[in-house]
Write an enzyme that holds these catalytic residues in place. Structure first.
Site, PDB file in Angstrom:
ATOM      1  N   THR A 134      39.591  53.063  38.792  1.00  0.00           N
ATOM      2  CA  THR A 134      40.717  53.057  39.872  1.00  0.00           C
ATOM      3  C   THR A 134      42.183  53.351  39.672  1.00  0.00           C
ATOM      4  OG1 THR A 134      42.091  51.139  41.275  1.00  0.00           O
ATOM      5  CG2 THR A 134      41.276  50.888  38.566  1.00  0.00           C
ATOM      6  N   GLU A 136      44.309  51.038  40.465  1.00  0.00           N
ATOM      7  CA  GLU A 136      45.479  50.030  39.708  1.00  0.00           C
ATOM      8  C   GLU A 136      45.816  50.192  38.274  1.00  0.00           C
ATOM      9  OE1 GLU A 136      46.513  46.945  40.368  1.00  0.00           O
ATOM     10  OE2 GLU A 136      46.393  47.833  42.164  1.00  0.00           O
ATOM     11  N   TYR A 159      42.211  43.179  35.044  1.00  0.00           N
ATOM     12  CA  TYR A 159      41.604  43.923  35.075  1.00  0.00           C
ATOM     13  C   TYR A 159      41.926  45.480  34.779  1.00  0.00           C
ATOM     14  CZ  TYR A 159      39.386  47.168  39.137  1.00  0.00           C
ATOM     15  OH  TYR A 159      39.046  48.026  40.489  1.00  0.00           O
ATOM     16  N   LYS A 163      40.307  48.138  32.999  1.00  0.00           N
ATOM     17  CA  LYS A 163      39.846  49.400  33.992  1.00  0.00           C
ATOM     18  C   LYS A 163      39.986  50.650  33.151  1.00  0.00           C
ATOM     19  CE  LYS A 163      36.661  48.397  37.836  1.00  0.00           C
ATOM     20  NZ  LYS A 163      35.471  49.088  37.758  1.00  0.00           N
TER      21      LYS A 163
END
Ligand code: NAP
Ligand code: G4F
Length: 338
Positions: A134, A136, A159, A163
């Site tokens: 991602t 992010e 999160y 990841k």
């Protein structure tokens, strides 16, 4: 028919729907992992089975959870898929601050369990692995230069940290064991099937429900962020293309444009002839302890190597979501009036 078999974790999610649809159209048998819950959250897969009745038999679901290594390894070893897509995640960034250890268990350890399963199966037959990485992961990178495969990571949430761990597990299994393992570094992608507590869908649904007289206000958090938003239907094609290459690699998948939440509000409320400033209130509950201020992806490697580029513009995406939510609001209104 390709005769190929794919195994998808996260098949009940937004991307699970679009990827399953694409793989069925490509002639795959699709096997998916679903969590046992009391409420059977399978509406997207049920919708797909209704939309593609001729393909319904080619979807097989298994109960499981990516935090349960033994279960995941057993299913992969028994079903012997050609391609494994790990889409399962606790995917909400704000929620990851409330459930950090759980998010780590699902998003990082879950990936490792799948990689172990793939490593074991790969001793028997070739198998390819896709990890849903991602944008992010770029998180707090300063400046407004587009983020590419060479941009360093700076995660800003549990999160994103989880990841990043999964990203590196995937690269490590590729290097250590020579397995085909790729990371798709996907920027935000949305659709009418997006979860209702992500900001795009929250806004398009609210615009539709306010227009229909079903809602009077929309409470949001930080309106000052910029995101690179694309259409999920386009982005799953990139996942599949990565898995059709001879060599595995990591790819940024993005539109290359960035837009503010205010632009999104203008478009969504404008589509139903309303002014969002009359309805939006700021609620601190939706703020995050650390925020990702700016995302814009550079997908030139995907364009060059995979021949991929997005087909749906930001404006078309928002219109598609508003149209779908207006239909849902009209159905809701009919139910209320009957
Ligand atoms: P989503 O709609 O939230 O779907 C997440 C899926 O993961 C659901 O099927 C969910 O099952 C499943 N899941 C959650 N915890 C699990 C567990 N412990 N074991 C097995 N399955 C579990 O997310 P999405 O938007 O489709 O995203 C798919 C993947 O791409 C995620 O990994 C996400 O982090 C990543 N990603 C998404 C975006 C984006 O903008 N959409 C961008 C970059 C990366 P339930 O239905 O039972 O909850
Ligand atoms: O829609 P969001 O919750 O998506 P976010 O945090 O960018 O994460 C999504 O995209 C990632 C890819 O970059 C995925 F990896 C991840 O799984 C997920 O799919 O929030 C977007 C922005 C944030 O900056 C947030 O602070 O919108 C801001 N926002 C403002 N008000 C809000 C709200 N977000 C949500 N969910 N709800 C609000 O009321």
């Amino acid at each position: 028919m390709t005769g190929k078999r794919a195994f998808i974790t996260g098949i009940t999610g937004q991307d699970g729907y679009y990827l399953t649809r694409l793989l069925l159209e490509q002639g795959y048998d699709v096997h998916g992992l679903v969590r046992r819950t009391s409420s059977m959250p399978r509406r997207r897969i049920d919708q797909l089975r209704e939309e593609m009745p001729d393909y319904a038999e080619r979807i097989t679901l298994y109960y499981g959870d990516v935090t349960d290594a033994s279960g995941v390894i057993r299913i992969v070893m028994e079903q012997e898929p050609d391609e494994v897509y790990n889409l399962a995640a606790q995917s909400h960034v704000r929620v990851s601050f409330d459930n950090p250890a759980y998010t780590q268990a699902v998003n990082a350890d879950g990936c490792l369990h799948l990689l172990e399963a793939v490593r074991l199966l790969n001793q028997r037959k070739p198998v390819k692995f896709y990890q849903a990485s991602t944008s992010e992961m770029y998180g707090g990178i300063p400046g407004t230069a587009p983020q590419s495969e060479t941009t360093p990571f700076h995660p800003r949430s549990p999160y994103a940290s989880a990841k990043v761990a999964a990203f590196h597990h995937t690269v490590n299994y590729r290097e250590a064991y020579g397995i085909f393992a790729c990371n798709g570094i996907l920027f935000n992608h949305e659709s009418p099937l997006r979860g209702e507590n992500f900001v795009t869908r929250k806004i398009t649904l609210a615009a539709a429900r306010i227009r229909a007289g079903l809602q009077s206000q929309l409470a949001l958090g930080n309106l000052d962020v910029m995101r690179d938003w694309g259409y999920a239907g386009d982005y799953v094609e990139a996942m599949w293309l990565m898995m059709q290459q001879d060599e595995s690699d990591d790819f940024v998948i993005a539109s290359g444009e960035t837009h503010s939440i205010r632009e999104l509000l203008d478009l969504a409320f404008g589509a139903v002839n309303l002014d969002w400033q009359d309805y939006v209130v700021i609620d601190k509950r939706y703020l995050r302890p650390t925020e990702v201020e700016f995302l814009r992806g550079d997908a030139s490697k995907a364009r060059r190597v995979l021949g991929w580029q997005p087909k749906t513009s930001f404006e078309e995406l928002v219109q598609m979501m508003v149209d779908s939510d207006c239909q849902l609001a009209a159905d809701e209104r009919r139910r209320e009036c009957s």
